[in-house]
Design a protein around this motif. Structure first.
Motif, PDB file in Angstrom:
ATOM      1  N   PHE A 328       0.855  -1.191   0.000  1.00  0.00           N
ATOM      2  CA  PHE A 328       0.000   0.000   0.000  1.00  0.00           C
ATOM      3  C   PHE A 328       0.891   1.241   0.000  1.00  0.00           C
ATOM      4  N   LYS A 329       0.607   2.155  -0.902  1.00  0.00           N
ATOM      5  CA  LYS A 329       1.353   3.403  -0.962  1.00  0.00           C
ATOM      6  C   LYS A 329       0.639   4.524  -0.206  1.00  0.00           C
ATOM      7  N   CYS A 330      -0.537   4.205   0.312  1.00  0.00           N
ATOM      8  CA  CYS A 330      -1.343   5.218   0.969  1.00  0.00           C
ATOM      9  C   CYS A 330      -2.208   4.541   2.028  1.00  0.00           C
ATOM     10  N   ILE A 331      -2.433   5.241   3.127  1.00  0.00           N
ATOM     11  CA  ILE A 331      -3.349   4.743   4.150  1.00  0.00           C
ATOM     12  C   ILE A 331      -4.320   5.853   4.545  1.00  0.00           C
ATOM     13  N   TYR A 332      -5.449   5.428   5.068  1.00  0.00           N
ATOM     14  CA  TYR A 332      -6.409   6.363   5.669  1.00  0.00           C
ATOM     15  C   TYR A 332      -6.375   6.087   7.166  1.00  0.00           C
ATOM     16  N   ASN A 348       6.123  10.754   8.204  1.00  0.00           N
ATOM     17  CA  ASN A 348       7.514  10.630   7.753  1.00  0.00           C
ATOM     18  C   ASN A 348       7.860   9.234   7.242  1.00  0.00           C
ATOM     19  N   LEU A 349       6.938   8.277   7.390  1.00  0.00           N
ATOM     20  CA  LEU A 349       7.247   6.896   7.043  1.00  0.00           C
ATOM     21  C   LEU A 349       6.407   6.334   5.897  1.00  0.00           C
ATOM     22  N   ILE A 350       5.267   6.950   5.622  1.00  0.00           N
ATOM     23  CA  ILE A 350       4.352   6.447   4.595  1.00  0.00           C
ATOM     24  C   ILE A 350       4.136   7.544   3.555  1.00  0.00           C
ATOM     25  N   PRO A 351       4.241   7.203   2.260  1.00  0.00           N
ATOM     26  CA  PRO A 351       4.190   8.233   1.213  1.00  0.00           C
ATOM     27  C   PRO A 351       2.978   9.155   1.279  1.00  0.00           C
ATOM     28  N   LYS A 352       1.806   8.591   1.557  1.00  0.00           N
ATOM     29  CA  LYS A 352       0.609   9.421   1.543  1.00  0.00           C
ATOM     30  C   LYS A 352      -0.355   8.963   2.628  1.00  0.00           C
TER      31      LYS A 352
END
Length: 430
Positions: A328-332, A348-352
């Motif tokens: 996953f490149k993004c989380i909610y 700072n650790l996950i792209p989006k």
């Protein structure tokens, strides 16, 4: 001087209400510690159940009971929906009422849910209807539904004066929230003293006690359950199968789903995403602006907040490592509406990262509800239901509801504290 006096009176009244609420919470806690009945904690199952083929609903009705085939409508009135904990606990207990109603071939009465929100003093005693919460047409596919007014009219002869008083408070639209709640609360307290339940079932009771409960209540046409702990957890011969039917038809109201439809594919720019539910129970007693904070934010809570902040780098890394392993490149992230150190670390650790704040920008309609945390909670739960993956807080009714909804769709999920690399100390804060 008069103005100052009025302000002082208002502060005194508010303080007394808060102290009373604290005493009620303390009484509930003492009850849980003495009995072992932790009734306001819904533990999210560690793993989803294996999918099963559902049998027809008619298979679950107990045709051996004397009432079966009676043409008169039968009712279950889950009064506890108004008094039980937060909304998601009440939703969970409404499901328990549905279970008993289905097995005993009853109509479930749509008792309203109480808004429980320590951040919004003006709505703390207000009510939301089942129609504002759930898709009632979906419920009707598996069981008959009745209104409070219908129950009051059909069952009036079998009600005592205190039960009638509670019904009349629910139905009286002219009462303000506070008068309605406290009128019902004191009537319920007196009801429990004068007319204690003939039989109840509880967590520690053997299966035989549940069978006895089902037998002794079978012929009551109008069954009113005043407290959820009187029937939690009810065990019937078709436990899991009935629950599966209920979960497949436990759907948020159409207006909630309609608000999500136009914006869901805009979340994370259309990429698959996981939802992380972050529920920091330790911080809730000490949040700035809370009606409760001046009274119950003690040194212990302050120390726990600091301890959790100290753990947040490890927690964030565990989440990021898991998200990356799932590609996953993004989380909610769904979290309570106050400052959270963890969110800044995840940035700072996950792209989006998306949250409710981003949803506001996408949808003026959803943004118009930003002062209604009851509706916003359902909106985020619907997003959590539709997401590719869900990671929930173990001891949380909010996560528990999402987990059941996802299990009904065979959608994958995990418990946050069981992610690889998650510090064991996190379990202390659940």
């Amino acid at each position: 001087m008069v103005l100052m006096s009025l302000r002082t009176m208002r502060k005194v009244f508010r303080s007394r209400i808060i102290i009373l609420l604290m005493l009620l919470s303390l009484a509930s806690l003492i009850h849980m510690l003495v009995t072992g009945n932790f009734r306001t904690m819904v533990v999210m199952p560690t793993e989803p159940p294996k999918p099963k083929e559902l049998r027809p609903i008619s298979d679950f009705f107990n045709k051996d009971q004397p009432h079966f085939g009676d043409s008169r409508k039968r009712y279950l009135f889950p009064l506890y929906d108004i008094f039980d904990g937060g909304p998601n606990w009440a939703f969970s207990m409404f499901r328990v009422g549905q279970h008993l109603a289905m097995y005993q071939n009853r109509s479930i009465v749509t008792v309203p849910f109480r808004v429980h929100d320590r951040l919004q003093e003006n709505v703390i005693f207000s009510l939301k209807t089942v129609e504002e919460t759930l898709d009632v047409d979906s419920i009707k596919e598996i069981m008959p539904v009745a209104t409070v007014a219908e129950f009051y009219q059909a069952c009036n002869d079998s009600l005592n004066d205190l039960e009638r008083k509670i019904m009349e408070h629910i139905l009286n639209d002219d009462l303000d929230n506070s008068k309605r709640f406290w009128g019902m609360f004191y009537a319920l307290d007196e009801l429990r003293k004068k007319f204690p339940p003939k039989i109840v079932v509880n967590w520690e009771d053997p299966k035989e006690k549940h069978t006895q409960f089902l037998k002794e209540t079978a012929d009551e046409r109008c069954l009113l359950i005043s407290k959820s702990e009187d029937i939690v957890p009810i065990i019937t011969p078709y436990n899991d199968e009935i629950d599966n039917h209920i979960d497949k038809h436990f759907i948020w109201a159409k207006y909630i789903r309609d608000m999500i439809d136009p914006i869901f594919n805009k979340i994370c720019d259309g990429q698959d995403f996981a939802v992380i539910h972050w529920r920091n129970r330790t911080g809730e007693n000490c949040i700035a602006g809370s009606n409760w904070a001046p009274n119950i934010c003690k040194e212990k809570e302050q120390a726990e907040v600091k301890a959790l902040i100290d753990l947040s780098p490890k927690i964030a890394k565990s989440i990021a490592d898991f998200v990356n392993s799932m590609n996953f490149k993004c989380i909610y992230v769904s979290y309570p509406p106050f400052e959270q150190d963890l969110i800044h670390r995840l940035d700072n650790l996950i792209p989006k990262i998306f949250s409710l704040r981003d949803v506001y920008k996408m949808s003026p309609e959803i943004s118009s509800h930003k002062d209604d945390l009851y509706i916003l909670s359902m909106i985020e739960q619907e997003i959590s239901l539709r997401a590719k993956f869900f990671v929930g807080w173990r001891v949380s009714s909010w996560s528990g509801i999402v987990a059941r909804m996802r299990d009904a769709q065979n959608a994958p999920r995990k418990v946050l504290s069981l992610l690889p690399g998650m510090p064991k100390e996190l379990g202390e804060f659940e």
